[in-house]
Enzyme design. Structure first.
Site, mmCIF file in Angstrom:
data_model
loop_
_atom_site.group_PDB
_atom_site.id
_atom_site.type_symbol
_atom_site.label_atom_id
_atom_site.label_comp_id
_atom_site.label_asym_id
_atom_site.label_seq_id
_atom_site.Cartn_x
_atom_site.Cartn_y
_atom_site.Cartn_z
ATOM 1 N N HIS A 286 7.506 3.679 10.191
ATOM 2 C CA HIS A 286 6.113 4.019 9.884
ATOM 3 C C HIS A 286 5.166 2.913 10.317
ATOM 4 O O HIS A 286 5.395 1.735 10.071
ATOM 5 C CB HIS A 286 5.934 4.406 8.416
ATOM 6 C CG HIS A 286 6.186 3.348 7.400
ATOM 7 N ND1 HIS A 286 5.236 2.427 7.018
ATOM 8 C CD2 HIS A 286 7.290 3.070 6.648
ATOM 9 C CE1 HIS A 286 5.724 1.642 6.078
ATOM 10 N NE2 HIS A 286 6.977 1.989 5.842
ATOM 11 N N GLU A 332 3.108 6.585 5.560
ATOM 12 C CA GLU A 332 4.273 6.636 4.669
ATOM 13 C C GLU A 332 3.956 6.006 3.318
ATOM 14 O O GLU A 332 4.416 6.482 2.279
ATOM 15 C CB GLU A 332 5.452 5.900 5.321
ATOM 16 C CG GLU A 332 6.773 6.022 4.569
ATOM 17 C CD GLU A 332 6.989 4.954 3.508
ATOM 18 O OE1 GLU A 332 7.908 5.107 2.681
ATOM 19 O OE2 GLU A 332 6.235 3.961 3.487
ATOM 20 N N GLU A 333 3.166 4.931 3.321
ATOM 21 C CA GLU A 333 2.994 4.131 2.117
ATOM 22 C C GLU A 333 2.267 4.862 0.991
ATOM 23 O O GLU A 333 2.618 4.717 -0.175
ATOM 24 C CB GLU A 333 2.243 2.834 2.439
ATOM 25 C CG GLU A 333 3.020 1.856 3.308
ATOM 26 C CD GLU A 333 4.247 1.279 2.634
ATOM 27 O OE1 GLU A 333 4.590 1.689 1.507
ATOM 28 O OE2 GLU A 333 4.888 0.403 3.245
ATOM 29 N N ASP A 360 13.462 1.604 7.973
ATOM 30 C CA ASP A 360 12.388 1.271 7.028
ATOM 31 C C ASP A 360 12.952 0.463 5.870
ATOM 32 O O ASP A 360 12.707 0.748 4.710
ATOM 33 C CB ASP A 360 11.706 2.544 6.517
ATOM 34 C CG ASP A 360 10.505 2.252 5.628
ATOM 35 O OD1 ASP A 360 10.001 1.105 5.662
ATOM 36 O OD2 ASP A 360 10.076 3.154 4.871
#
Length: 474
Positions: A286, A332-333, A360
């Site tokens: 990501h 993504e976060e 990740d």
């Protein structure tokens, strides 16, 4: 006599089959050696990450830096001479931290000690003058019911459950306490709390507060309360103060705000397969990061390792049978919008994803992979394990894969996650301590080579009887 002839033929066929297997493994071993040599002697991942981290910096979704990262990685992928590079639009949340947070504990009027905190991603702002109240320490969300509204209303809830140190898998330790960060504010507000402070998800005792996403769920806006993480050192201090003086007061102020969604992009590039172009192999990480540090481990490392997979194929002249696609996911976060959008478009286009691999978990020494696969698929994967022995890759486990590729799960697509050594990962995760100086060039490159080697094998052999039948007919 006939029996002797049949036995002889059977033995000959068996010996030929064994010889073919040995010959195939020797060829694969040589190709994998070339991959590692190229990654370690002529790698690009470290330089890419240097630019992404030190020249661009933190890349929170919706930010100017996130857009700069999109433009930079798209340009670098185009320069690799891939068959196709494009941007996939996706709407992402835009949360802004605002001015630096402040906090202190007051034991008696005028006697204060400053504390190191950071707002949790998604938190509302404190009132204009900050939030000040007595506080109560709990070990998790389940503790709230035990204390009840009579002991919580009007107070700040201090969640102080640490990561479980005796779990060797640090991601398991993280999973055991992250609920207090994600849902702690929403649950505490139901009991009348005026704010929450959460112990950072970190196994080390240090002065770095670690942020991370949180959610208010269905809680009305009028009932939402501010939330922040506190460093592990200050969490220990706060807990000790409370034991000595229960009427101590805690003050904190966060200045964050949630703005309307904005457009961003997944960055995608691919090498088209020469035999089965409709079978897609994805590798990715990501592109976004939190706004603390520069996101080198989370997940700049995964981004550049994934880019390096396609570069190594090009540099080594490997012409894949199947289409190999790199996807640099956005958001993504704090939303997973990029992963969900990619899966949505893939389904809409009836794309056939054979395999997806995500990095990740930081740029540390690779130990292996975890796989979300059927028994038959995993048995085939395990047959490749010996090829990784010379590189000290030993972990081939059943389990999770990655958040961004998770939406591709459909019962047939094999999902996998690179598993580096995780013991130091949470020292850096979501904090000011996640910076390029903590990246080891060799470890990063070993991870890229390990990912490329697995992609090479998946591309060459596919999975299951369908792939075997197709290859036989070609």
């Amino acid at each position: 006599m006939k029996h002797i002839v049949l036995i002889g033929l059977t033995l000959l066929i068996g010996q030929n089959a064994i010889s073919q297997v040995i010959e195939r493994e020797q060829k694969d071993s040589l190709e994998i050696r070339k991959i590692y040599d190229m990654a370690l002697l002529n790698g690009r991942a470290y330089n890419w990450l240097d630019h992404l981290s030190t020249q661009i910096g933190p890349r929170l979704s919706g930010s100017y830096n996130a857009q700069r990262a999109v433009e930079y990685t798209k340009k670098e992928l185009e320069q690799l001479g891939l068959d196709k590079v494009w941007l996939q639009p996706v709407m992402v949340p835009k949360w802004v931290r605002g001015a630096k947070e402040t906090a202190y504990v007051e034991t008696t009027p005028g006697t204060k000690r400053d504390l190191k905190i950071t707002a949790l991603g998604g938190s509302i702002a404190s009132p204009a003058g900050g939030t000040k109240a007595e506080f109560i320490e709990v070990q998790g969300i389940e503790d709230l019911a035990r204390y009840g509204e009579e002991n919580i209303k009007g107070k700040i809830v201090f969640y102080n459950r640490p990561m479980q140190a005796n779990l060797i898998n640090t991601f398991e330790a993280y999973g055991g306490c992250v609920d207090q960060r994600y849902s702690g504010a929403a649950e505490a507000a139901k009991y009348g709390a005026v704010g929450v402070i959460v112990r950072s998800m970190n196994l080390r005792l240090d002065d770095f507060p670690h942020t991370g996403t949180m959610s208010y769920g269905e809680l009305p806006v009028s009932q939402r309360i501010p939330a922040a993480a506190i460093s592990t050192n200050d969490a220990e201090y706060l807990s000790g103060i409370l034991k000595m003086q229960k009427d101590s007061k805690l003050y904190f102020k966060v200045n964050s705000s949630q703005l309307p969604d904005v457009e961003s992009f997944n960055v995608i590039g691919e090498i088209t397969g020469i035999q089965f172009p409709d079978e897609i192999i994805v590798v990715g990480g990501h592109l976004d990061s939190w706004d603390l540090g520069d996101g080198s481990h989370d997940d700049g490392a995964g981004v550049v390792q994934s880019m390096e997979v396609l570069r190594l194929f090009k540099e080594l002249g490997l012409k894949p049978k199947r289409t190999i696609r790199v996807v640099l996911f956005m958001n993504e976060e704090n939303g997973l919008r990029g992963g969900n959008k990619y899966a949505e478009i893939a389904k809409k286009n009836n794309e056939n994803h054979l395999f997806a691999l995500e990095s990740d978990a930081g740029g540390f020494t690779p130990r292996g992979f975890s796989f979300d696969a059927t028994n038959t698929q995993f048995a085939q994967i395990e047959s490749w394990k010996k090829l990784f022995g010379p590189y000290l890759i030993h972990q081939f486990d059943r389990g999770g894969s990655g958040a961004d590729i998770g939406p591709l799960k459909n019962g047939t697509t094999v999902l996998a996650g690179l598993r580096p050594d995780s013991q130091r990962y949470f020292d850096h995760h979501h904090s000011d301590n996640d910076t390029f100086e903590h990246i080891n060039k060799r470890e990063l490159e070993l991870g890229a080579a390990t990912m490329t080697s697995l992609i090479y094998l998946v591309d060459k052999y596919g999975f299951g009887e369908i792939s075997k039948e197709r290859e036989t007919k070609m």
